[in-house]
Design a protein around this motif. Sequence first.
Motif: not given
Length: 259
Positions: A10, A60-62, A64-65, A111-112
Amino acid sequence: MSELGLPLSEQSLQQAHNGSREEVMRVFDEQHFGRHHAKRSVAQLEEELQKAYKNFILANEYKSSKLCEALYTRCEDKMDQLQVLRLPSMAKFNAGFLLCNRSFEEECVGPSKTIYEQRMKKMLGKSRSLFIKEYNHRLFNWLVAFSLVMVVMGRFVIKFILLEIGAWVLFIFLETYTRMFWSAESLYYNPGWHFIVAIWETLVYSPIIDLDRWAILIGVMLVILVLYWRCYGRRKHGGSWLLPLYRNHEGGSNRWRSD
């Protein structure tokens, strides 16, 4: 920002956004005309930048997850494989455990990571507890079976008395101790057991060879060597053994002679 390699942390994403925003504003200041028009354009530009930034946050969240989930699943599969080793080895389990943990820490970003770190700790902790719980029981059963096999090998196949005696000593120690102290669990605190475990770990897993990986191949090769020795080796080198073997005196020269 379209050239960014997601996922990113992040902080890195925020820094990239700030740098991109400054660059866009600098170009805009050089090219705009009129104060009133410029204010309205700046507001619209800020809005567009925020929309683009939110899209990057979601992407980015997707990613990273997705990345952390793949690493988590890979480690989970690895832990499941280590639970069912042919030859139980604490050293091999610890090596796989540390490798999984290190690869996750290095490769999982974004972030994940915080969420999956907690899941990883729980999963690795459960796997380690389960392995330790079953390790001594499996090793005990394996050693009992191994000692009996060596008794048979030393008595009937190789006919090597020292091998048979050593196997009997191991078998009697394992069985007698558990009968005297009621359970196998008490054996696991005995210094003799720790000595046996240390030898076992040295033989089964080391930087040179992973015996669990090559157990079947080595077993087949040993069977072939024993069969070869039984069929051909004893005929060729029948009287040259220096080790204490079983001797067969039937039909020898010590019969009673009759006149």
